[in-house]
Design an enzyme around this catalytic site. Structure first.
Site, PDB file in Angstrom:
ATOM      1  N   ARG A  73       0.844  -1.192   0.000  1.00  0.00           N
ATOM      2  CA  ARG A  73       0.000   0.000   0.000  1.00  0.00           C
ATOM      3  C   ARG A  73       0.884   1.249   0.000  1.00  0.00           C
ATOM      4  NH1 ARG A  73      -2.002   0.726   4.361  1.00  0.00           N
ATOM      5  NH2 ARG A  73      -1.252  -1.090   5.489  1.00  0.00           N
ATOM      6  N   TYR A 201      -1.541  -3.512  -6.676  1.00  0.00           N
ATOM      7  CA  TYR A 201      -1.386  -4.187  -5.383  1.00  0.00           C
ATOM      8  C   TYR A 201      -2.696  -4.191  -4.581  1.00  0.00           C
ATOM      9  CZ  TYR A 201      -0.220  -5.231  -0.612  1.00  0.00           C
ATOM     10  OH  TYR A 201      -0.224  -5.791   0.630  1.00  0.00           O
ATOM     11  N   GLY A 202      -2.976  -5.290  -3.920  1.00  0.00           N
ATOM     12  CA  GLY A 202      -4.175  -5.531  -3.099  1.00  0.00           C
ATOM     13  C   GLY A 202      -4.885  -4.290  -2.593  1.00  0.00           C
ATOM     14  N   LYS A 210      -9.768  -2.447   1.527  1.00  0.00           N
ATOM     15  CA  LYS A 210      -9.515  -1.333   2.438  1.00  0.00           C
ATOM     16  C   LYS A 210     -10.225  -0.055   1.977  1.00  0.00           C
ATOM     17  CE  LYS A 210      -7.000  -3.488   5.408  1.00  0.00           C
ATOM     18  NZ  LYS A 210      -6.039  -4.421   4.941  1.00  0.00           N
ATOM     19  N   HIS A 230     -10.831  -2.792  11.180  1.00  0.00           N
ATOM     20  CA  HIS A 230      -9.729  -3.632  10.687  1.00  0.00           C
ATOM     21  C   HIS A 230      -9.558  -4.800  11.657  1.00  0.00           C
ATOM     22  CE1 HIS A 230      -5.218  -3.611   9.241  1.00  0.00           C
ATOM     23  NE2 HIS A 230      -5.943  -4.491   8.590  1.00  0.00           N
ATOM     24  N   SER A 252      -1.579  -3.840  10.191  1.00  0.00           N
ATOM     25  CA  SER A 252      -1.150  -4.662   9.072  1.00  0.00           C
ATOM     26  C   SER A 252       0.100  -5.463   9.443  1.00  0.00           C
ATOM     27  CB  SER A 252      -0.842  -3.778   7.863  1.00  0.00           C
ATOM     28  OG  SER A 252      -1.986  -3.035   7.528  1.00  0.00           O
ATOM     29  N   CYS A 254       0.617  -7.742  11.590  1.00  0.00           N
ATOM     30  CA  CYS A 254       0.855  -7.955  13.028  1.00  0.00           C
ATOM     31  C   CYS A 254       0.137  -9.180  13.569  1.00  0.00           C
ATOM     32  CB  CYS A 254       0.449  -6.721  13.811  1.00  0.00           C
ATOM     33  SG  CYS A 254       1.578  -5.341  13.553  1.00  0.00           S
ATOM     34  N   LYS A 256      -3.141 -10.822  12.369  1.00  0.00           N
ATOM     35  CA  LYS A 256      -4.582 -11.109  12.283  1.00  0.00           C
ATOM     36  C   LYS A 256      -4.855 -12.447  11.593  1.00  0.00           C
ATOM     37  CE  LYS A 256      -5.738  -7.305  10.279  1.00  0.00           C
ATOM     38  NZ  LYS A 256      -4.346  -6.818  10.349  1.00  0.00           N
ATOM     39  N   ASP A 277      -9.606  -9.875   8.375  1.00  0.00           N
ATOM     40  CA  ASP A 277      -9.117  -8.516   8.101  1.00  0.00           C
ATOM     41  C   ASP A 277     -10.132  -7.409   8.384  1.00  0.00           C
ATOM     42  OD1 ASP A 277      -6.733  -7.111   7.191  1.00  0.00           O
ATOM     43  OD2 ASP A 277      -7.833  -6.571   5.388  1.00  0.00           O
ATOM     44  N   SER A 373       5.113 -10.472   0.227  1.00  0.00           N
ATOM     45  CA  SER A 373       4.473 -11.347  -0.761  1.00  0.00           C
ATOM     46  C   SER A 373       3.235 -11.962  -0.118  1.00  0.00           C
ATOM     47  CB  SER A 373       5.441 -12.432  -1.235  1.00  0.00           C
ATOM     48  OG  SER A 373       5.963 -13.163  -0.150  1.00  0.00           O
ATOM     49  N   ARG A 374       2.221 -12.234  -0.930  1.00  0.00           N
ATOM     50  CA  ARG A 374       0.922 -12.610  -0.358  1.00  0.00           C
ATOM     51  C   ARG A 374       0.261 -13.725  -1.141  1.00  0.00           C
ATOM     52  NH1 ARG A 374      -1.727  -8.831   3.649  1.00  0.00           N
ATOM     53  NH2 ARG A 374      -0.050  -7.416   4.170  1.00  0.00           N
ATOM     54  N   GLY A 499      -0.309 -20.818  17.835  1.00  0.00           N
ATOM     55  CA  GLY A 499      -1.290 -21.705  18.477  1.00  0.00           C
ATOM     56  C   GLY A 499      -1.350 -21.541  19.987  1.00  0.00           C
ATOM     57  N   ASP A 500      -0.250 -21.069  20.588  1.00  0.00           N
ATOM     58  CA  ASP A 500      -0.250 -20.868  22.041  1.00  0.00           C
ATOM     59  C   ASP A 500      -1.041 -19.622  22.447  1.00  0.00           C
ATOM     60  OD1 ASP A 500       1.279 -23.042  23.325  1.00  0.00           O
ATOM     61  OD2 ASP A 500       2.819 -22.400  21.901  1.00  0.00           O
ATOM     62  N   ASN A 501      -1.381 -18.787  21.483  1.00  0.00           N
ATOM     63  CA  ASN A 501      -2.208 -17.617  21.824  1.00  0.00           C
ATOM     64  C   ASN A 501      -3.591 -18.020  22.327  1.00  0.00           C
ATOM     65  OD1 ASN A 501      -0.142 -15.856  21.157  1.00  0.00           O
ATOM     66  ND2 ASN A 501      -0.806 -15.641  19.024  1.00  0.00           N
TER      67      ASN A 501
HETATM   68  P1  GTP Z   1      -2.390  -7.859   7.115  1.00  0.00           P
HETATM   69  O1  GTP Z   1      -2.845  -8.869   6.114  1.00  0.00           O
HETATM   70  O2  GTP Z   1      -1.319  -6.970   6.586  1.00  0.00           O
HETATM   71  O3  GTP Z   1      -3.523  -7.056   7.701  1.00  0.00           O
HETATM   72  O4  GTP Z   1      -1.616  -8.655   8.286  1.00  0.00           O
HETATM   73  P2  GTP Z   1      -2.080  -9.586   9.490  1.00  0.00           P
HETATM   74  O5  GTP Z   1      -2.394  -8.733  10.669  1.00  0.00           O
HETATM   75  O6  GTP Z   1      -3.126 -10.522   9.039  1.00  0.00           O
HETATM   76  O7  GTP Z   1      -0.743 -10.362   9.871  1.00  0.00           O
HETATM   77  P3  GTP Z   1      -0.307 -11.903   9.702  1.00  0.00           P
HETATM   78  O8  GTP Z   1      -1.166 -12.855  10.481  1.00  0.00           O
HETATM   79  O9  GTP Z   1      -0.167 -12.174   8.271  1.00  0.00           O
HETATM   80  O10 GTP Z   1       1.118 -11.907  10.400  1.00  0.00           O
HETATM   81  C1  GTP Z   1       2.175 -11.120   9.968  1.00  0.00           C
HETATM   82  C2  GTP Z   1       3.485 -11.555  10.564  1.00  0.00           C
HETATM   83  O11 GTP Z   1       3.412 -11.675  11.980  1.00  0.00           O
HETATM   84  C3  GTP Z   1       3.960 -12.891  10.045  1.00  0.00           C
HETATM   85  O12 GTP Z   1       5.328 -12.793   9.753  1.00  0.00           O
HETATM   86  C4  GTP Z   1       3.730 -13.835  11.181  1.00  0.00           C
HETATM   87  O13 GTP Z   1       4.619 -14.909  11.167  1.00  0.00           O
HETATM   88  C5  GTP Z   1       3.913 -12.938  12.406  1.00  0.00           C
HETATM   89  N1  GTP Z   1       3.098 -13.407  13.555  1.00  0.00           N
HETATM   90  C6  GTP Z   1       1.770 -13.672  13.545  1.00  0.00           C
HETATM   91  N2  GTP Z   1       1.343 -14.120  14.756  1.00  0.00           N
HETATM   92  C7  GTP Z   1       2.431 -14.119  15.565  1.00  0.00           C
HETATM   93  C8  GTP Z   1       2.648 -14.463  16.941  1.00  0.00           C
HETATM   94  O14 GTP Z   1       1.739 -14.853  17.675  1.00  0.00           O
HETATM   95  N3  GTP Z   1       3.918 -14.320  17.417  1.00  0.00           N
HETATM   96  C9  GTP Z   1       4.940 -13.878  16.625  1.00  0.00           C
HETATM   97  N4  GTP Z   1       6.151 -13.763  17.187  1.00  0.00           N
HETATM   98  N5  GTP Z   1       4.784 -13.559  15.324  1.00  0.00           N
HETATM   99  C10 GTP Z   1       3.550 -13.666  14.792  1.00  0.00           C
HETATM  100  C1  SPV Z   2      -3.050  -4.665   5.104  1.00  0.00           C
HETATM  101  O1  SPV Z   2      -2.068  -4.052   4.683  1.00  0.00           O
HETATM  102  O2  SPV Z   2      -3.598  -4.410   6.204  1.00  0.00           O
HETATM  103  C2  SPV Z   2      -3.612  -5.786   4.314  1.00  0.00           C
HETATM  104  C3  SPV Z   2      -3.187  -5.935   2.937  1.00  0.00           C
HETATM  105  O3  SPV Z   2      -4.482  -6.505   4.786  1.00  0.00           O
HETATM  106  S1  SPV Z   2      -3.978  -4.787   1.918  1.00  0.00           S
HETATM  107  O4  SPV Z   2      -5.127  -5.403   1.299  1.00  0.00           O
HETATM  108  O5  SPV Z   2      -3.036  -4.369   0.934  1.00  0.00           O
HETATM  109  O6  SPV Z   2      -4.436  -3.661   2.703  1.00  0.00           O
HETATM  110 MN    MN Z   3      -5.098  -5.817   6.852  1.00  0.00          MN
END
Ligand code: GTP
Ligand code: SPV
Ligand code: MN
Length: 590
Positions: A73, A201-202, A210, A230, A252, A254, A256, A277, A373-374, A499-501
């Protein structure tokens, strides 16, 4: 007589001058033709838009390489064009709507010459949901047309549903010539219009995501009394079979998607996914908050996704049920024709093409897959899809979680004192920046509710709206904050995550049900360590104590930084939030 949609499409065709206009029906047969067009007819920098992957190992999967400048983005090129700047707020770039439209018209003139203009009819949300929105997007690249089929509910019936109405949701998209200097993502909230040029891009190009479902929808929600957020939506099932619905907002990249797809490390607990998302939230007649996911697919970060971290997603990616699954900017194993990325949990390929299509070997210092990359995959491929996913009324939410990437300060989990206190906790959220948008990585930025880049109006007014929604509920969800990312002095994560979350979610549910006590601190309720279910987890006592530590000394600089955030919104920042700030400051002795 032409319908409002036909008139609008004609008008755009006169501007963009495509060689033909193609009306999509969202069928699988058509998706095959679009993928074929992306393999044979359409190119980016001399490379086909799609490439078939190993269909035996990755059925129905295709690889897409973007333009090298077009991988995330672009927040600095994203504008929200309300009639006045004040409404957009300091959280948005702003341009006068008439000026913006003139600029975009100039950039759009003839931009689809020799190309096909695809007309995409779709709904965001289940078509039977009272909250669903009927939308039309135009695009000039098969990648976006096919991605939209995965991410939304695309069907010709939307056209009948819109009928003669003029107020349908409009998206105009062209990749132009991918020139970053002619790249703009413009939002016109009062026209329900997004106009995007120069990026495939997405978040810049799938305009239902978004751009509409957050930026424009948050503005509609403000006017109509609901929330566009979000957020993940998930159902957590306990060993007795009770399901508690929870939302989670994290910025983003982090966590989700990983949370929404979690395979629980605690026996008897299961996480059912409803979305990874975006959530649309409405107050129901029962005084509770109800959530639907407007999307129907995942656009998830590939690196770090593996059988160890996210087996449910790996299963979805290989399932090959819904056509197609896309990979964007991953690497390609030349021996096997399979996608590969860092953190996939298998050794790197002996010989590969990197995300730009250049030769790559494991000895290279560069990353093979782009960090952002996605994959794009249908939610119906998910082995843990909630059976409520297609329920038009959505699910009732008992807890809302907010989090960010914070390597220090913020405990693994805490519960806010009440709705208003929770809105403040979510508003002051910060996160260390990631690769999902083009900016420097690893810098702390305040990101209220994980919505900073996505709130389509002044965030002070947005927080006011959150308080108003709270006042309308007789049975509001409890609000929690989480942080999976706290580190020790050796720069190692203190918590295993993934998974421990579930252990954190279990505590959240126990608090919702009132079955455990907690420790009152100035920031809220922190768990007694004895109440965490740590069966099967090896973690030392000092580490645990550190994970939950609330060190008031460390909160002083934090609160000074939070003050700067609140001040930025001037008169728009609700006095209730300032009161929460002053109380915390006093209690923390800061
Ligand atoms: P967007 O699609 O951009 O909105 O991202 P998202 O919030 O869905 O994030 P996603 O689940 O794809 O995780 C992004 C990164 O965080 C990846 O590199 C994961 O490996 C890492 N990650 C996710 N959950 C955890 C966790 O519980 N602990 C740690 N240390 N890393 C995590
Ligand atoms: C984000 O960046 O929070 C995403 C990917 O989920 S995008 O669709 O590009 O916003
Ligand atoms: Mn997102």
């Amino acid at each position: 007589m032409a319908t409002a949609i036909e008139r609008w499409v004609d008008e755009q065709a006169r501007l963009f001058k495509p060689k033909k206009v193609y009306w999509c029906d969202g069928s699988e047969k058509e998706a095959h033709e679009l993928v074929e067009a992306g393999i044979l007819d359409e190119q980016i920098e001399g490379q086909p838009v799609f490439q078939a992957l190993n269909q035996h190992r990755w059925p129905k999967a295709f690889l897409h390489r973007s333009h090298p400048s077009d991988v995330a983005r672009v927040e600095h090129l994203t504008y929200v064009c309300h009639p006045d700047k004040e409404t957009a707020g300091p959280n948005n770039n702003w341009m006068d709507p008439d000026e913006a439209k003139r600029m975009m018209a100039k950039l759009s003139d003839g931009a689809m010459r020799d190309k096909t203009m695809y007309v995409l009819p779709y709904t965001m949300g289940h078509p039977d949901s009272p909250y669903a929105k009927a939308c039309i997007q135009l695009t000039d690249i098969a990648y976006v047309a096919v991605s939209m089929r995965i991410m939304t509910r695309m069907s010709r019936s939307v056209i009948d549903k819109i009928g003669s109405r003029e107020d349908f949701v409009k998206g105009i998209h062209s990749v132009g010539d991918f020139d970053p200097n002619k790249r703009f993502i413009m939002h016109f909230p009062d026209d329900h219009l997004v106009w995007s040029i120069g990026s495939g891009y997405g978040g810049n190009a799938l305009l239902g995501k978004k751009c509409f479902s957050l930026r424009i929808a948050s503005w509609l929600g403000k006017q109509e009394g609901w929330l566009a957020e979000h957020m993940v939506i998930m159902g957590v099932e306990d060993p007795k079979g009770n399901v508690t619905y929870i939302t989670a907002a994290l910025p983003s990249a982090c966590g989700k998607t990983n949370l929404a797809m979690m395979r629980s490390a605690l026996p008897g607990y299961k996480v059912w996914t409803l979305g990874d998302d975006i959530a649309w939230l409405n107050v129901g007649p029962d005084g509770r908050l109800w959530a639907i996911n407007p999307e129907s697919g995942f656009f998830g970060v590939a690196p770090g996704t593996s059988m160890q971290t996210n087996p449910n997603m790996m299963t979805a990616l290989k399932k090959g049920a819904f056509y197609p699954t896309l990979f964007t900017n991953t690497a390609l194993d030349l021996d096997t024709n399979e996608p590969w990325w860092e953190g996939m949990g298998i050794p790197p390929p002996r010989s590969a093409l990197d995300w730009q299509g250049e030769h790559w070997e494991p000895s290279y210092k560069t990353k093979a897959a782009h960090p952002n990359s996605r994959f794009t995959v249908s939610i119906y491929n998910a082995p843990n899809l909630s059976k409520e996913f297609d329920d038009p009324k959505g699910v009732p939410i008992s807890a809302m979680i907010f989090g960010g990437k914070r390597t220090s300060l913020i405990p693994l989990v805490f519960e806010s004192l009440n709705w208003q206190n929770g809105v403040f906790a979510a508003a002051r959220m910060g996160s260390e920046t990631t690769a999902a948008a083009t900016h420097k990585e690893g810098v702390l930025r305040r990101d209220p509710m994980a919505m900073l880049p996505f709130c389509g109006y002044n965030m002070g007014d947005y927080l006011q709206h959150w308080l108003a929604i709270g006042a309308r509920m007789t049975n509001p969800p409890k609000i929690f904050a989480v942080n999976w990312f706290r580190k020790d002095e050796k720069n190692k994560f203190l918590w295993p995550g993934f998974g421990d979350n579930i252990r954190v979610l279990k505590w959240v549910i126990d608090r919702v049900n009132g079955s455990v006590e907690a420790k009152r601190t100035p920031i809220g309720f922190v768990p007694h360590i004895k109440d965490l279910d740590l069966r099967g987890l090896k973690i030392s006592k000092p580490k645990l104590e550190r994970l939950f530590k609330v060190d008031l000394k460390e909160w002083r600089p934090e609160l000074a930084d939070v003050r700067k955030l609140l001040e930025k919104f001037g008169d728009h920042m609700p006095p209730e939030i300032w009161r929460e700030y002053e109380t915390l400051k006093k209690e923390a002795g800061a």
